[in-house]
Enzyme design. Structure first.
Site, PDB file in Angstrom:
ATOM      1  N   MET A   1       0.925  -1.043  -0.038  1.00  0.00           N
ATOM      2  CA  MET A   1      -0.071  -0.170   0.127  1.00  0.00           C
ATOM      3  C   MET A   1       0.828   1.204   0.010  1.00  0.00           C
ATOM      4  O   MET A   1       1.538   1.605   1.062  1.00  0.00           O
ATOM      5  CB  MET A   1      -0.979   0.086   1.341  1.00  0.00           C
ATOM      6  CG  MET A   1      -1.691   1.127   1.192  1.00  0.00           C
ATOM      7  SD  MET A   1      -3.319   0.842   2.562  1.00  0.00           S
ATOM      8  CE  MET A   1      -3.892  -0.667   1.917  1.00  0.00           C
ATOM      9  N   PRO A   2       0.965   2.111  -1.021  1.00  0.00           N
ATOM     10  CA  PRO A   2       1.683   3.147  -1.238  1.00  0.00           C
ATOM     11  C   PRO A   2       1.257   4.274  -0.283  1.00  0.00           C
ATOM     12  O   PRO A   2      -0.030   4.475  -0.097  1.00  0.00           O
ATOM     13  CB  PRO A   2       1.845   3.678  -2.561  1.00  0.00           C
ATOM     14  CG  PRO A   2       1.201   2.363  -3.600  1.00  0.00           C
ATOM     15  CD  PRO A   2       0.253   1.627  -2.230  1.00  0.00           C
ATOM     16  N   PHE A   3       2.296   4.900   0.148  1.00  0.00           N
ATOM     17  CA  PHE A   3       1.771   6.173   1.102  1.00  0.00           C
ATOM     18  C   PHE A   3       2.372   7.266   0.770  1.00  0.00           C
ATOM     19  O   PHE A   3       3.718   7.208   0.590  1.00  0.00           O
ATOM     20  CB  PHE A   3       2.088   5.572   2.703  1.00  0.00           C
ATOM     21  CG  PHE A   3       2.017   6.670   3.464  1.00  0.00           C
ATOM     22  CD1 PHE A   3       0.903   7.122   4.039  1.00  0.00           C
ATOM     23  CD2 PHE A   3       2.967   7.808   4.094  1.00  0.00           C
ATOM     24  CE1 PHE A   3       0.414   8.206   5.018  1.00  0.00           C
ATOM     25  CE2 PHE A   3       2.459   8.749   4.885  1.00  0.00           C
ATOM     26  CZ  PHE A   3       1.238   9.057   5.377  1.00  0.00           C
ATOM     27  N   ASN A  38      -5.783   1.989  -2.830  1.00  0.00           N
ATOM     28  CA  ASN A  38      -4.989   1.391  -2.214  1.00  0.00           C
ATOM     29  C   ASN A  38      -3.784   2.502  -1.948  1.00  0.00           C
ATOM     30  O   ASN A  38      -2.770   2.015  -1.454  1.00  0.00           O
ATOM     31  CB  ASN A  38      -4.278   0.140  -2.660  1.00  0.00           C
ATOM     32  CG  ASN A  38      -5.002  -0.941  -2.646  1.00  0.00           C
ATOM     33  OD1 ASN A  38      -6.074  -1.024  -1.891  1.00  0.00           O
ATOM     34  ND2 ASN A  38      -5.156  -1.873  -3.595  1.00  0.00           N
ATOM     35  N   TRP A  40      -2.317   5.921  -0.046  1.00  0.00           N
ATOM     36  CA  TRP A  40      -2.959   6.839   0.800  1.00  0.00           C
ATOM     37  C   TRP A  40      -1.959   8.143   0.709  1.00  0.00           C
ATOM     38  O   TRP A  40      -0.800   7.836   0.400  1.00  0.00           O
ATOM     39  CB  TRP A  40      -2.391   6.127   2.240  1.00  0.00           C
ATOM     40  CG  TRP A  40      -3.149   4.782   2.705  1.00  0.00           C
ATOM     41  CD1 TRP A  40      -4.036   4.028   2.030  1.00  0.00           C
ATOM     42  CD2 TRP A  40      -3.298   4.344   4.035  1.00  0.00           C
ATOM     43  NE1 TRP A  40      -4.589   3.015   2.447  1.00  0.00           N
ATOM     44  CE2 TRP A  40      -4.158   3.107   3.861  1.00  0.00           C
ATOM     45  CE3 TRP A  40      -2.718   4.830   5.146  1.00  0.00           C
ATOM     46  CZ2 TRP A  40      -4.408   2.492   4.985  1.00  0.00           C
ATOM     47  CZ3 TRP A  40      -2.922   3.932   6.246  1.00  0.00           C
ATOM     48  CH2 TRP A  40      -4.026   2.816   6.186  1.00  0.00           C
TER      49      TRP A  40
END
Length: 75
Positions: A1-3, A38, A40
């Site tokens: 999940m990229p942030f 997905n 954030w």
């Protein structure tokens, strides 16, 4: 999940922040193929008194700029 974490000086409108998050999400999804749901994004706003460059806060820089402008309009 990229942030994705964005730190910026405080002062942007809610609309601007919403657009920033939409555009960052869309761009990341387009480039990587990751589902946008997905991704954030956090936008952290830092007060000008708490952020500096060259040892001078951005609040001090703004005050200096305002004082210079006031001096220029007086003369």
């Amino acid at each position: 999940m990229p942030f994705i974490n964005v730190k910026q000086l405080a002062g942007r409108s809610e609309e601007q922040i919403a657009e920033i998050t939409r555009e960052l999400t869309a761009t990341y999804a387009r480039i990587t193929g990751v589902n946008p749901d997905n991704i954030w994004v956090a936008v952290e706003e830092v007060p000008a008194r708490n952020w500096s460059a060259g040892g001078v806060t951005f609040a001090e820089k703004a005050a200096e700029k305002a004082a210079a402008k006031a001096r220029a309009t007086e003369g």
